[in-house]
Design a protein around this motif. Sequence first.
Motif, PDB file in Angstrom:
ATOM      1  N   ILE A   1       0.843  -1.205   0.000  1.00  0.00           N
ATOM      2  CA  ILE A   1       0.000   0.000   0.000  1.00  0.00           C
ATOM      3  C   ILE A   1       0.876   1.252   0.000  1.00  0.00           C
ATOM      4  N   TYR A   2       0.597   2.142  -0.947  1.00  0.00           N
ATOM      5  CA  TYR A   2       1.276   3.425  -1.038  1.00  0.00           C
ATOM      6  C   TYR A   2       0.259   4.536  -0.815  1.00  0.00           C
ATOM      7  N   ARG A   3       0.704   5.633  -0.167  1.00  0.00           N
ATOM      8  CA  ARG A   3      -0.203   6.747   0.143  1.00  0.00           C
ATOM      9  C   ARG A   3       0.484   8.080  -0.134  1.00  0.00           C
ATOM     10  N   THR A   4      -0.145   8.902  -0.970  1.00  0.00           N
ATOM     11  CA  THR A   4       0.452  10.210  -1.244  1.00  0.00           C
ATOM     12  C   THR A   4       0.390  11.129  -0.034  1.00  0.00           C
ATOM     13  N   ASP A   5      -0.609  10.933   0.857  1.00  0.00           N
ATOM     14  CA  ASP A   5      -0.711  11.803   2.027  1.00  0.00           C
ATOM     15  C   ASP A   5       0.419  11.560   3.011  1.00  0.00           C
ATOM     16  N   LYS A   6       1.043  10.399   2.942  1.00  0.00           N
ATOM     17  CA  LYS A   6       2.140  10.058   3.852  1.00  0.00           C
ATOM     18  C   LYS A   6       3.500  10.056   3.163  1.00  0.00           C
ATOM     19  N   GLN A   7       3.490   9.827   1.832  1.00  0.00           N
ATOM     20  CA  GLN A   7       4.761   9.625   1.131  1.00  0.00           C
ATOM     21  C   GLN A   7       5.030  10.616   0.011  1.00  0.00           C
ATOM     22  N   GLY A   8       4.070  11.497  -0.269  1.00  0.00           N
ATOM     23  CA  GLY A   8       4.239  12.410  -1.388  1.00  0.00           C
ATOM     24  C   GLY A   8       4.043  11.687  -2.712  1.00  0.00           C
ATOM     25  N   THR A   9       4.623  12.225  -3.768  1.00  0.00           N
ATOM     26  CA  THR A   9       4.470  11.627  -5.092  1.00  0.00           C
ATOM     27  C   THR A   9       5.061  10.218  -5.126  1.00  0.00           C
ATOM     28  N   ILE A  10       4.334   9.308  -5.739  1.00  0.00           N
ATOM     29  CA  ILE A  10       4.730   7.897  -5.798  1.00  0.00           C
ATOM     30  C   ILE A  10       4.940   7.501  -7.253  1.00  0.00           C
ATOM     31  N   VAL A  11       6.069   6.868  -7.536  1.00  0.00           N
ATOM     32  CA  VAL A  11       6.375   6.427  -8.899  1.00  0.00           C
ATOM     33  C   VAL A  11       6.490   4.902  -8.912  1.00  0.00           C
ATOM     34  N   ILE A  12       5.674   4.274  -9.741  1.00  0.00           N
ATOM     35  CA  ILE A  12       5.685   2.830  -9.932  1.00  0.00           C
ATOM     36  C   ILE A  12       6.173   2.562 -11.354  1.00  0.00           C
ATOM     37  N   LYS A  13       7.040   1.564 -11.526  1.00  0.00           N
ATOM     38  CA  LYS A  13       7.569   1.258 -12.853  1.00  0.00           C
ATOM     39  C   LYS A  13       7.356  -0.207 -13.198  1.00  0.00           C
ATOM     40  N   SER A  14       7.325  -0.475 -14.507  1.00  0.00           N
ATOM     41  CA  SER A  14       7.126  -1.847 -14.965  1.00  0.00           C
ATOM     42  C   SER A  14       7.746  -2.041 -16.338  1.00  0.00           C
ATOM     43  N   ASP A  15       8.293  -3.244 -16.549  1.00  0.00           N
ATOM     44  CA  ASP A  15       8.771  -3.632 -17.868  1.00  0.00           C
ATOM     45  C   ASP A  15       7.786  -4.582 -18.544  1.00  0.00           C
ATOM     46  N   GLY A  16       6.598  -4.705 -17.960  1.00  0.00           N
ATOM     47  CA  GLY A  16       5.587  -5.594 -18.487  1.00  0.00           C
ATOM     48  C   GLY A  16       5.633  -6.978 -17.876  1.00  0.00           C
ATOM     49  N   HIS A  17       6.707  -7.269 -17.151  1.00  0.00           N
ATOM     50  CA  HIS A  17       6.859  -8.555 -16.477  1.00  0.00           C
ATOM     51  C   HIS A  17       7.069  -8.379 -14.976  1.00  0.00           C
ATOM     52  N   ARG A  18       7.717  -7.275 -14.618  1.00  0.00           N
ATOM     53  CA  ARG A  18       7.964  -6.952 -13.208  1.00  0.00           C
ATOM     54  C   ARG A  18       7.357  -5.588 -12.899  1.00  0.00           C
ATOM     55  N   ILE A  19       7.102  -5.367 -11.619  1.00  0.00           N
ATOM     56  CA  ILE A  19       6.639  -4.059 -11.137  1.00  0.00           C
ATOM     57  C   ILE A  19       7.514  -3.684  -9.950  1.00  0.00           C
ATOM     58  N   TRP A  20       7.991  -2.443  -9.923  1.00  0.00           N
ATOM     59  CA  TRP A  20       8.835  -2.030  -8.810  1.00  0.00           C
ATOM     60  C   TRP A  20       8.713  -0.533  -8.567  1.00  0.00           C
ATOM     61  N   SER A  21       9.251  -0.120  -7.445  1.00  0.00           N
ATOM     62  CA  SER A  21       9.359   1.295  -7.099  1.00  0.00           C
ATOM     63  C   SER A  21      10.597   1.454  -6.232  1.00  0.00           C
ATOM     64  N   HIS A  22      11.272   2.570  -6.365  1.00  0.00           N
ATOM     65  CA  HIS A  22      12.415   2.852  -5.508  1.00  0.00           C
ATOM     66  C   HIS A  22      11.963   3.389  -4.144  1.00  0.00           C
ATOM     67  N   LEU A  23      10.644   3.535  -4.003  1.00  0.00           N
ATOM     68  CA  LEU A  23      10.064   3.955  -2.725  1.00  0.00           C
ATOM     69  C   LEU A  23       9.450   2.739  -2.041  1.00  0.00           C
ATOM     70  N   GLU A  24       9.779   2.573  -0.780  1.00  0.00           N
ATOM     71  CA  GLU A  24       9.197   1.456  -0.021  1.00  0.00           C
ATOM     72  C   GLU A  24       7.706   1.702   0.206  1.00  0.00           C
ATOM     73  N   PRO A  25       6.887   0.655   0.218  1.00  0.00           N
ATOM     74  CA  PRO A  25       5.450   0.835   0.539  1.00  0.00           C
ATOM     75  C   PRO A  25       5.275   1.452   1.919  1.00  0.00           C
ATOM     76  N   TYR A  26       4.157   2.162   2.092  1.00  0.00           N
ATOM     77  CA  TYR A  26       3.877   2.722   3.415  1.00  0.00           C
ATOM     78  C   TYR A  26       3.650   1.585   4.421  1.00  0.00           C
ATOM     79  N   PHE A  27       2.931   0.569   3.993  1.00  0.00           N
ATOM     80  CA  PHE A  27       2.837  -0.680   4.759  1.00  0.00           C
ATOM     81  C   PHE A  27       2.278  -1.789   3.874  1.00  0.00           C
ATOM     82  N   TYR A  28       2.435  -3.014   4.347  1.00  0.00           N
ATOM     83  CA  TYR A  28       1.909  -4.185   3.656  1.00  0.00           C
ATOM     84  C   TYR A  28       0.638  -4.642   4.333  1.00  0.00           C
TER      85      TYR A  28
END
Length: 286
Positions: free
Chosen positions: A259-286
């Motif tokens: 779970i990612y939250r802009t109210d707690k983490q600001g702008t969030i960037v998620i990336k994908s190559d079509g097979h994987r999904i990642w972010s250089h920002l850790e989730p706010y929580f699982y």
Amino acid sequence: MQKNKLINLLLIIIVIGLLTGCFLREDEGVLSLHFIDVGQGDSILIKTPNDKTLLIDGGEPSAGKNVTSYLRKNKVKKIDILIATHPHADHIGGLVDVVNNFPIDKFYMPKKAHTSKTYEKLLQTVKDNNLKVTAATNDIVVELDEDIILYFLGPMKDYGDNLNMWSVILKMDYKDKSFLFTGDLEYLGEKDLIQEYPRSFLQAQVLKVGHHGSNTSTCGEFLEVVNPKVAVISAGSNNPYGHPHQEVLEGLTKFPVAIYRTDKQGTIVIKSDGHRIWSHLEPYFY
């Protein structure tokens, strides 16, 4: 001593260069989703591997300058597709600045009028820029880029004066991965989606949580069908509505979802190559 310092400095520069090169190679030619922090509102920039751009909403009028600044910072020169999900000010207000500052190839809005000054100002800005608006209907399919298909899933019918229910619902497929953007869609609309489309088609690895995490949206059945691995909530810090609501957060935690939250983490960037999904920002929580 001076020679040793110089050698150490060169080694540090080489190491940094190698690390940076690794990150650049990982992030080059990938799909990126930018959930821009616009406070209590929505604004999502999507950039494809071949630099096609999609912008969904623009936050409140006061967010317009920040959104245009963010687009320029990310080297956006034009917007291939612009979507205003529904006429509420926290979604369309900032689009006035966007329309005034960027060439736009295609602009989609639901065919639902509103009497607010924000809505009227956007329409006037669109007219002043000789921009045509295309009605967003649930039969539109667009090839945004190679291997990237956009499916407009809603609005599905006339929802009267409930503007949230008129939200443009967008599903984006990129190779093995899917992404679902729900605007401010509420329970009734979620159930309509489940009835209208095959459950397997509605599955998505990334879900933009509806209505800023309000308890009017994101019902348990909908979550079970979508089965997201990543959920992003766009809301303002200390907003007066209490978004995201505890019931929604508790519902999300029943799934193995980051779970990612802009109210707690600001702008969030998620990336994908079509097979994987990642972010250089850790989730706010699982």
